[in-house]
Design an enzyme around this catalytic site. Structure first.
Site, PDB file in Angstrom:
ATOM      1  N   TYR A   1       5.651  -1.196   4.379  1.00 45.95           N
ATOM      2  CA  TYR A   1       6.656  -0.754   3.410  1.00 45.95           C
ATOM      3  C   TYR A   1       8.077  -1.119   3.842  1.00 45.95           C
ATOM      4  O   TYR A   1       9.008  -1.044   3.049  1.00 45.95           O
ATOM      5  CB  TYR A   1       6.579   0.771   3.185  1.00 45.95           C
ATOM      6  CG  TYR A   1       5.272   1.251   2.583  1.00 45.95           C
ATOM      7  CD1 TYR A   1       4.310   0.356   2.143  1.00 45.95           C
ATOM      8  CD2 TYR A   1       4.991   2.605   2.455  1.00 45.95           C
ATOM      9  CE1 TYR A   1       3.104   0.790   1.605  1.00 45.95           C
ATOM     10  CE2 TYR A   1       3.791   3.056   1.919  1.00 45.95           C
ATOM     11  CZ  TYR A   1       2.857   2.126   1.494  1.00 45.95           C
ATOM     12  OH  TYR A   1       1.673   2.564   0.962  1.00 45.95           O
TER      13      TYR A   1
ATOM     14  N   LYS B   1      -7.232  -0.903  11.273  1.00 47.56           N
ATOM     15  CA  LYS B   1      -8.085  -1.986  10.768  1.00 47.56           C
ATOM     16  C   LYS B   1      -8.113  -3.040  11.872  1.00 47.56           C
ATOM     17  O   LYS B   1      -7.746  -4.213  11.670  1.00 47.56           O
ATOM     18  CB  LYS B   1      -7.481  -2.512   9.447  1.00 47.56           C
ATOM     19  CG  LYS B   1      -8.366  -3.437   8.679  1.00 47.56           C
ATOM     20  CD  LYS B   1      -9.546  -2.759   8.018  1.00 47.56           C
ATOM     21  CE  LYS B   1     -10.417  -3.777   7.301  1.00 47.56           C
ATOM     22  NZ  LYS B   1     -11.760  -3.272   6.972  1.00 47.56           N
TER      23      LYS B   1
ATOM     24  N   ASP C   1     -11.391   1.901   6.337  1.00 44.99           N
ATOM     25  CA  ASP C   1     -12.361   1.972   5.238  1.00 44.99           C
ATOM     26  C   ASP C   1     -13.418   3.032   5.533  1.00 44.99           C
ATOM     27  O   ASP C   1     -13.817   3.808   4.656  1.00 44.99           O
ATOM     28  CB  ASP C   1     -12.990   0.600   4.945  1.00 44.99           C
ATOM     29  CG  ASP C   1     -13.208  -0.247   6.184  1.00 44.99           C
ATOM     30  OD1 ASP C   1     -12.826   0.188   7.291  1.00 44.99           O
ATOM     31  OD2 ASP C   1     -13.774  -1.348   6.064  1.00 44.99           O
TER      32      ASP C   1
ATOM     33  N   ASP D   1      -0.373   6.827   3.852  1.00 44.52           N
ATOM     34  CA  ASP D   1       0.022   7.131   2.479  1.00 44.52           C
ATOM     35  C   ASP D   1      -1.237   7.394   1.643  1.00 44.52           C
ATOM     36  O   ASP D   1      -1.358   8.404   0.929  1.00 44.52           O
ATOM     37  CB  ASP D   1       0.797   5.909   1.941  1.00 44.52           C
ATOM     38  CG  ASP D   1       1.413   6.157   0.585  1.00 44.52           C
ATOM     39  OD1 ASP D   1       1.382   7.312   0.118  1.00 44.52           O
ATOM     40  OD2 ASP D   1       1.928   5.200  -0.015  1.00 44.52           O
TER      41      ASP D   1
ATOM     42  N   ASP E   1      -3.123  11.349   0.566  1.00 46.69           N
ATOM     43  CA  ASP E   1      -3.394  11.768  -0.817  1.00 46.69           C
ATOM     44  C   ASP E   1      -4.874  12.110  -0.992  1.00 46.69           C
ATOM     45  O   ASP E   1      -5.220  13.081  -1.659  1.00 46.69           O
ATOM     46  CB  ASP E   1      -3.005  10.664  -1.804  1.00 46.69           C
ATOM     47  CG  ASP E   1      -1.547  10.788  -2.226  1.00 46.69           C
ATOM     48  OD1 ASP E   1      -0.818  11.576  -1.590  1.00 46.69           O
ATOM     49  OD2 ASP E   1      -1.136  10.107  -3.179  1.00 46.69           O
TER      50      ASP E   1
END
Ligand code: NAD
Length: 361
Positions: free
Chosen positions: A146, A195, A227, A251, A255
């Site tokens: 980001y 990852k 994942d 992020d 959620d």
């Protein structure tokens, strides 16, 4: 002890929910012999109306001089509020981004906790929910994808967009230290999510996390691919205590983790810097649709105040007392409108604050 807290009430339901959190903090102060001095700071829409900008430099300084910042929520109805006709850098949210940046808040904490008494709100199968959910996502907030360089260019008539994911070892180390420190205050288990089978940045995360882990021999730590983590959060969230991860993964996972607890009005959050200083706010927005109706649930803000006690003021017993008071009030069947169910007693925002304050031991 005496503590100085900056208070941003904000917009919409912000003032209502912050007043209840202050009520609870004062009840804890009375029981445990502390004094909290509050200084009001304007941010978001209320600051645009009063000062023409969403955050003034004086407001930032007041926050910086305090021991911690307690915040409600900022912003209005994005379709109808005149604040959203202003250019983006003058809108309410720009104030929060500026504050986070100015205060160096690089660590975002989002707990996900399933209360026994609200278990019916959990969208997972009963046998999974029955094992319990009590985890916290520690997300890096100021680096990664980001914040990396980005561009969109046209090459030979073809548009190409690029985003870059960069972390240096210092950025990883400081968030890893936060994660391990938090694990020490909880069940001493940390899962670093990455990852690493694909990304160089993830492989650097693993290297640095392993180095930091040497200073925390009591913490059991492991690595998990993102994942798999997304899957494990719905298959068996009870396995997690602290989930440490980079900005974008955090992020998305935070959620997902909040969704499995079922209720937005119950979810707290914190953003911390390298010292014990931090900004504490509910995970939800300013809910302009219910502002002033007494329907707001103040518990997310009350639980954010509990995090403030634990992480910024190092008052663990007092934080436990606030969290236990919330648990007790729910067990007694008191609910705000958003979490109301059959056989329970519905309270207004202010009555819920009273009930939690009264239950502080
Ligand atoms: P929201 O979280 O404010 O509301 C979503 C829904 O949940 C609404 O129906 C609302 O009534 C309900 N809700 C939220 N909190 C509640 C509570 N404590 N008790 C009971 N019900 C609650 O999201 P939104 O409507 O998308 O956004 C409204 C405003 O909030 C926008 O201006 C947005 O930019 C802002 N916002 C601010 C923050 C922040 O200050 N950090 C975060 C998210 C959104």
């Amino acid at each position: 002890m005496d503590f100085n807290l900056a208070v941003i009430k904000g917009d919409g339901i912000g003032p209502e929910i912050v007043d209840e959190a202050i009520k609870v903090l004062d009840a804890a102060a009375a029981v445990y012999g502390h004094k909290f001095n509050y200084t009001r700071v304007l941010m978001g829409g209320e600051s645009i109306d009063a000062c023409g900008v969403p955050l003034t430099d004086e407001a930032i300084e007041t926050c910086r001089r305090s021991d911690a910042v307690l915040m409600g929520s900022i912003g209005g109805n994005t379709a109808t509020s005149p604040w959203y006709k202003l250019e983006p850098s003058l809108r309410p949210e720009a104030g929060l981004l500026k504050l986070r940046k100015s205060l160096g808040l690089f660590a975002n904490l989002r707990p996900a906790y399933l209360y026994d008494d609200l278990a019916q709100a959990c969208p997972l199968k009963k046998e999974i929910a029955d094992k319990g959910i009590d985890l916290i996502i520690v997300r890096e907030l100021t680096g990664g994808l980001y914040f990396g360089a980005r561009s969109t260019v046209e090459q030979n008539g073809v548009l190409k967009a690029t985003d870059t994911l960069t972390y240096n070892e210092n950025e990883i180390r400081r968030i890893a230290v936060k994660g391990f420190d938090i694990a020490m205050k909880r069940r001493r288990k940390l899962t670093c999510v990455d990852k690493a089978n694909v990304l160089d940045s993830s492989r650097l995360w693993r290297k640095v996390v392993q180095e930091v882990a040497k200073d925390y021999p009591e913490v059991e730590y492991s690595f998990m691919l993102v994942d798999n983590c997304a899957m494990q959060l719905v298959r068996d969230p009870s396995q997690f205590d602290v989930v440490l991860t980079e900005n974008m993964f955090g992020d998305i996972l935070s959620d997902e983790a909040s969704e499995i607890t079922g209720s937005l009005g119950m979810l707290s959050s914190a953003s911390l810097c390298e010292t014990s200083f931090g900004l504490y706010e509910p995970s939800h927005g300013s809910a302009p649709d219910i502002a002033g109706t007494g329907k707001a649930n103040p518990i997310a803000t009350i639980l954010s105040a509990a995090m403030l006690l634990r992480y910024s003021l190092n008052l663990g017993k007092e934080a436990d007392a606030v969290e236990n008071a919330v648990r007790e009030v729910l067990r007694e069947g008191y609910r705000t409108a958003d979490i109301m169910s059959d056989g329970c007693t519905q309270l207004t925002c202010s009555q819920m604050g009273d009930a939690v304050a009264k239950a502080i031991r």
